[in-house]
Design a protein around this motif. Structure first.
Motif, PDB file in Angstrom:
ATOM      1  N   LEU A 135       0.831  -1.194   0.000  1.00 44.62           N
ATOM      2  CA  LEU A 135       0.000   0.000   0.000  1.00 44.62           C
ATOM      3  C   LEU A 135       0.872   1.253   0.000  1.00 44.62           C
ATOM      4  O   LEU A 135       0.598   2.232  -0.700  1.00 44.62           O
ATOM      5  N   GLY A 136       1.941   1.221   0.790  1.00 45.95           N
ATOM      6  CA  GLY A 136       2.864   2.344   0.828  1.00 45.95           C
ATOM      7  C   GLY A 136       3.571   2.551  -0.497  1.00 45.95           C
ATOM      8  O   GLY A 136       3.810   3.699  -0.913  1.00 45.95           O
ATOM      9  N   ALA A 137       3.903   1.461  -1.175  1.00 47.85           N
ATOM     10  CA  ALA A 137       4.554   1.574  -2.481  1.00 47.85           C
ATOM     11  C   ALA A 137       3.623   2.216  -3.501  1.00 47.85           C
ATOM     12  O   ALA A 137       4.048   3.021  -4.335  1.00 47.85           O
ATOM     13  N   GLY A 138       2.337   1.877  -3.434  1.00 45.55           N
ATOM     14  CA  GLY A 138       1.360   2.497  -4.330  1.00 45.55           C
ATOM     15  C   GLY A 138       1.251   3.987  -4.077  1.00 45.55           C
ATOM     16  O   GLY A 138       1.176   4.796  -5.023  1.00 45.55           O
ATOM     17  N   TYR A 139       1.267   4.361  -2.808  1.00 44.26           N
ATOM     18  CA  TYR A 139       1.222   5.783  -2.436  1.00 44.26           C
ATOM     19  C   TYR A 139       2.437   6.524  -2.988  1.00 44.26           C
ATOM     20  O   TYR A 139       2.312   7.594  -3.594  1.00 44.26           O
ATOM     21  N   GLN A 140       3.621   5.951  -2.811  1.00 41.78           N
ATOM     22  CA  GLN A 140       4.832   6.602  -3.293  1.00 41.78           C
ATOM     23  C   GLN A 140       4.852   6.706  -4.815  1.00 41.78           C
ATOM     24  O   GLN A 140       5.318   7.702  -5.378  1.00 41.78           O
ATOM     25  N   THR A 141       4.333   5.695  -5.471  1.00 37.96           N
ATOM     26  CA  THR A 141       4.318   5.698  -6.938  1.00 37.96           C
ATOM     27  C   THR A 141       3.472   6.837  -7.491  1.00 37.96           C
ATOM     28  O   THR A 141       3.903   7.576  -8.380  1.00 37.96           O
ATOM     29  N   THR A 142       2.266   6.989  -6.957  1.00 32.76           N
ATOM     30  CA  THR A 142       1.408   8.071  -7.461  1.00 32.76           C
ATOM     31  C   THR A 142       1.964   9.436  -7.074  1.00 32.76           C
ATOM     32  O   THR A 142       1.808  10.406  -7.824  1.00 32.76           O
TER      33      THR A 142
END
Length: 324
Positions: free
Chosen positions: A72-79
């Motif tokens: 979930l954190g990786a998705g946040y950082q990606t966007t």
């Protein structure tokens, strides 16, 4: 900016910067993102240490959930990396262009930047709980029923689209450089990672009085009636004490983590979007345009009356659905 220069040198000497440029040559690694890149190995290491301490207690640690939290954190950082530059940066640049004061970076303005960012964080965080549009993004962070370091990484990939970054625009309008704002914000998030744990008890009184601590933040994640919507602070707990939202952790009433309407799914997309689905479903119910739009800025528990007399349009609170 000496610290930023030092971190830049670490990335260059370790080869991480070259790797970044190879993997994502179209992305500029700004100072805020640089801090997160450097901090990530520390986050992973501390999380592994905590995992070894609590892995045998399912109430404190679930390995699959911990992995999911980092995803979930990786998705946040990606966007954030893909869209912050085209969504938020133009607004900051515009405000800074029309700034009221020309401020130079020194110890005083650095401290004022930290203080201003922390003040804005308090109100942004408070709005994230009390305005449903912002809560739709923030809810994923609170939906875990465990409190550990991996929970800090449990963020929503839609954050950049919700506009919570707008709470910091007044700082740029005053004259604080957006780069300083981004750096102060990044360091605040790094600090807040370390308060997501049950392994640290009460700290010395002066620390508990001034700073946000694991004890204070455990209260914030509690869904106990007395803990809901309390302790919004980022680095400092002073704002909560000043604005009446502070509650101390009670050993007789330990926090029960999670939200009052748990999500019946572990799918990442569902975790990111379930509150948006509920929000727009509520907005589709019969009623005038203003009544429908009110769901966006009313608290998460607010509901329109099932039936109204002509000309009536008032809020109705349902305590049974109150959320943290």
């Amino acid at each position: 900016m000496a610290l930023i220069d030092m971190m830049q040198a670490v990335l260059e000497n370790s080869g991480l910067l070259a790797l970044w440029q190879t993997v994502a040559p179209w992305l500029a690694l700004d100072e805020r993102q640089l801090i997160f890149v450097v901090a990530t190995p520390i986050f992973v290491g501390v999380t592994l240490w905590e995992y070894l301490k609590i892995r045998h207690d399912p109430a404190l640690m679930d390995t699959r959930e911990a992995v999911r939290n980092f995803a979930l954190g990786a998705g946040y950082q990606t966007t954030e990396l893909l869209f912050a530059g085209i969504i938020a940066f133009p607004a900051y640049a515009l405000c800074y262009h029309f700034r009221l004061f020309d401020l130079e970076l020194n110890w005083l303005t650095a401290f004022l930047t930290f203080l201003g960012v922390d003040f804005c964080f308090y109100w942004m965080h408070r709005a994230s709980h009390r305005m449903r549009w912002f809560w739709a993004a923030h809810v994923v962070h609170h939906s875990s029923e465990r409190m550990n370091f991996s929970t800090a990484m449990r963020q929503n990939a839609t954050n950049i689209f919700n506009g919570m970054w707008m709470f910091y625009l007044p700082l740029a309008l005053i004259g604080f450089n957006p780069v300083w704002i981004g750096v102060a914000y990044a360091f605040s998030l790094v600090y807040q990672f370390f308060i997501h744990t049950t392994l640290v008890g009460r700290l010395p009184r002066w620390i508990e009085t001034v700073f946000n601590t694991p004890s204070h933040h455990r209260v914030h994640h509690g869904r106990n009636p007395g803990y809901i919507d309390r302790n919004y602070g980022g680095t400092l707990i002073l704002w909560d004490r000043l604005f009446g939202t502070f509650v101390d952790e009670d050993a007789k009433d330990p926090p029960e983590y999670g939200i009052t309407r748990p999500v019946a799914s572990n799918n990442l997309i569902v975790l990111w979007t379930h509150e948006y689905v509920d929000l727009f479903r509520d907005m589709q119910q019969p009623g005038g345009l203003l009544s429908r739009l009110r769901h966006l800025w009313k608290p998460p528990e607010w509901q329109r009356p099932a039936a109204k007399e002509p000309g009536q349009d008032h809020a109705q609170t349902d305590p049974a659905t109150d959320q943290p």
